[in-house]
Write an enzyme that holds these catalytic residues in place. Structure first.
Site, short mmCIF file in Angstrom:
data_model
loop_
_atom_site.label_atom_id
_atom_site.label_comp_id
_atom_site.label_asym_id
_atom_site.label_seq_id
_atom_site.Cartn_x
_atom_site.Cartn_y
_atom_site.Cartn_z
N ASN A 1 0.83 -1.22 0.00
CA ASN A 1 0.00 0.00 0.00
C ASN A 1 0.86 1.26 0.00
OD1 ASN A 1 -2.36 -1.33 -0.19
ND2 ASN A 1 -3.11 -0.85 1.85
N CYS B 1 -7.70 2.75 3.35
CA CYS B 1 -6.43 2.01 3.46
C CYS B 1 -5.17 2.87 3.32
CB CYS B 1 -6.41 0.88 2.46
SG CYS B 1 -7.65 -0.37 2.84
P1 NAD Z 1 -14.97 -2.11 7.69
O1 NAD Z 1 -14.89 -0.97 8.62
O2 NAD Z 1 -15.70 -1.97 6.40
O3 NAD Z 1 -15.62 -3.37 8.46
C1 NAD Z 1 -15.19 -3.81 9.72
C2 NAD Z 1 -16.35 -4.60 10.35
O4 NAD Z 1 -15.87 -5.22 11.56
C3 NAD Z 1 -17.54 -3.73 10.77
O5 NAD Z 1 -18.73 -4.25 10.19
C4 NAD Z 1 -17.57 -3.86 12.30
O6 NAD Z 1 -18.87 -3.80 12.84
C5 NAD Z 1 -16.94 -5.24 12.49
N1 NAD Z 1 -16.42 -5.51 13.83
C6 NAD Z 1 -15.77 -4.69 14.69
N2 NAD Z 1 -15.47 -5.35 15.84
C7 NAD Z 1 -15.94 -6.62 15.69
C8 NAD Z 1 -15.93 -7.77 16.52
N3 NAD Z 1 -15.39 -7.76 17.74
N4 NAD Z 1 -16.51 -8.90 16.06
C9 NAD Z 1 -17.08 -8.94 14.84
N5 NAD Z 1 -17.11 -7.87 14.01
C10 NAD Z 1 -16.56 -6.73 14.43
O7 NAD Z 1 -13.47 -2.57 7.45
P2 NAD Z 1 -12.82 -3.12 6.08
O8 NAD Z 1 -12.70 -2.02 5.09
O9 NAD Z 1 -13.48 -4.38 5.70
O10 NAD Z 1 -11.32 -3.43 6.60
C11 NAD Z 1 -11.06 -4.48 7.49
C12 NAD Z 1 -9.56 -4.66 7.57
O11 NAD Z 1 -9.05 -5.07 6.29
C13 NAD Z 1 -8.78 -3.39 7.94
O12 NAD Z 1 -7.67 -3.75 8.69
C14 NAD Z 1 -8.35 -2.86 6.59
O13 NAD Z 1 -7.18 -2.08 6.67
C15 NAD Z 1 -8.07 -4.14 5.84
N6 NAD Z 1 -8.20 -4.01 4.38
C16 NAD Z 1 -9.19 -3.24 3.84
C17 NAD Z 1 -9.30 -3.16 2.46
C18 NAD Z 1 -10.36 -2.28 1.83
O14 NAD Z 1 -10.24 -1.99 0.65
N7 NAD Z 1 -11.39 -1.87 2.56
C19 NAD Z 1 -8.42 -3.87 1.63
C20 NAD Z 1 -7.45 -4.68 2.23
C21 NAD Z 1 -7.35 -4.74 3.60
#
Ligand code: NAD
Length: 441
Positions: free
Chosen positions: A215, A267
């Protein structure tokens, strides 16, 4: 294989749907009960091309289930994916509270051995932290004999093409030094590994760093190009010519060298910041990353600066039509979007905004509530009513070839500010439109 995924966000929901599609038995767990009940009723909380159909089909087939019940989640999968958010802490480092909460939850409910997989983007050393949290909770429960492993499997999907990226990943990084865990992960991903070998197996720490390196390198390409765009304007060069000139070199390539209004999303900004904080904690000067971040923050103000200059600082009382709200096309995600910096700068200068986005209208409504200075319009041409000028901030396909005559007939000043360089300068000038773009005098 039985898989549990914590988090139904962009990563967890897409990965869950894709694993279910190839036949795995997936249970997605989220603490947000409204998201879980929406999903059970067939409402998808995010926009990703192809996702709705995939989720609905697999939910109907019974391969993909949703719950907010933690015990159910822990009981279900031998593989437990952590895909929750890792937002920036107050100082910019990655906040691990959600990841560690899931880890503790797994340990407090587990009764058989588990492989815990960090899919969230987490700093180097997080697998060790997760291991400690799980072991401490098992010790507290006097379940010392329960076996578990913690591995890293970072996600490289791109919002806007997340389903395709997960169905056809260009690499699958698996970080573990345990051969048994590696072979289970190989079995899980075998359906995605048919065409050619995509699995890159490595130690946990290298896997954790690989995600940040990827990234940060992409963010670096964007900030570098934006810096050259700034110079290009001062030197009387055309950044689009320069882009073609350098992209044709296969060592450089055409990808991620588009100048624009800065990178956003959930990200790049947070991952660059988090790696800077990691470096600082080690007394290592991450000079390149700091410059990348600084350039990006400046770049997000560039479009406003150009508007300010064009109108000789007379912004107050004007209305601007804005095309695009999401941080990039094909997503409804407005986290860290350049549009937000621009809207707020225009408001601060006394202007109001009429905006349209193909997918991010609900998200804009959620963020800005009913702010009277932001009118959300039903289509792109409706934004032009009573507007002084048009601003394009997200390069959605439907903005690329508009009816320019219609645009000029509706604007009080025939001016377009293009934050993504999607239009042809000479063509617009022929039509008598004042055209202001990035990196072109
Ligand atoms: P997001 O914010 O869209 O979703 C996170 C989800 O986790 C939410 O629905 C939240 O309610 C849930 N959550 C929080 N605590 C929880 C728990 N204890 N038990 C169950 N669920 C729980 O996040 P995202 O965009 O999907 O990103 C998730 C991770 O992946 C991050 O670390 C991000 O950096 C990484 N990532 C994101 C992308 C992207 O493009 N969005 C790409 C690669 C990696």
């Amino acid at each position: 294989m039985k898989v549990t995924i914590y988090g139904v966000g962009y990563v967890g929901l897409v990965q869950g749907a894709v694993l279910a599609e190839v036949g795995h038995d997936v249970l997605c767990v989220d603490i947000d009960e409204s998201k879980v009940s929406d999903l059970k009723e067939g409402h998808i909380p995010i926009y990703e091309p192809g996702l709705e159909c995939l989720v609905k089909n697999n939910f109907q087939k019974g391969n993909l289930k949703f719950t907010a019940n933690q015990q159910e989640g822990v009981d279900h999968g031998g593989i437990q994916f952590i895909a929750v958010g890792t937002p920036p802490d107050e100082d910019g480092s990655a906040d691990l509270k959600y990841v560690l909460a899931v880890a503790k939850n797994i340990a407090s409910h587990m009764s058989t051995s588990k492989i815990i997989v960090n899919k969230s983007t987490v700093p180097v050393g997080t697998a060790d932290k997760v291991r400690q949290v799980v072991q401490a909770e098992l010790n507290r429960r006097e379940k010392h004999n329960l076996d578990f492993d913690v591995i890293s499997n970072p996600e490289f999907l791109k919002e806007g093409s997340a389903v395709t990226d997960c169905m056809r990943p260009d690499r699958i990084v698996i970080g573990t030094s345990c051969s048994a865990s590696e072979s289970i992960m190989r079995e899980l991903y075998a359906p995605f590994n048919r065409n050619h070998e995509k699995i890159v197996a490595m130690d946990v720490r290298s896997a954790e760093l690989t995600k940040y390196a990827a990234n940060c390198l992409l963010a670096t390409k964007i900030s570098f190009m934006n810096e050259i765009a700034g110079l290009s304007e001062l030197l009387g060069a055309d950044i689009e010519m320069v882009r073609h000139g350098i992209g044709s070199d296969p060592r450089i390539g055409y990808q991620f060298i588009y100048p624009g209004a800065g990178y956003g999303g959930s990200c790049f900004p947070k991952d660059v910041q988090a790696l800077i904080r990691t470096a600082e904690s080690l007394d290592f000067d991450a000079g390149i990353l700091k410059s990348v971040e600084k350039r990006n923050k400046e770049q997000k103000k560039v479009v406003f600066r150009k508007i300010h200059e064009f109108f000789n600082g007379q912004i107050s009382g004007r209305t601007f039509a804005l095309w695009g709200l999401s941080f990039k096309p094909n997503t409804d995600d407005m986290r860290e979007a350049p549009s937000r910096i621009l809207i707020e700068a225009l408001w601060a200068a006394g202007a109001s905004v009429r905006a349209y986005d193909p997918e991010a209208m609900n998200e804009a409504r959620r963020i800005y509530r009913d702010d009277k200075n932001l009118v959300l319009c039903e289509d792109k041409y409706a934004t032009l009513k009573g507007a002084d000028a048009l601003i394009v901030i997200t390069e959605w396909p439907e903005f690329k070839a508009p009816d320019f005559e219609k645009i000029t007939s509706k604007l009080s000043t025939p001016a377009i500010f293009d934050g993504r360089n999607i239009y042809c300068k000479t063509e617009l000038e022929k039509l008598g439109i004042s055209y202001v773009s990035i990196g072109r005098k």
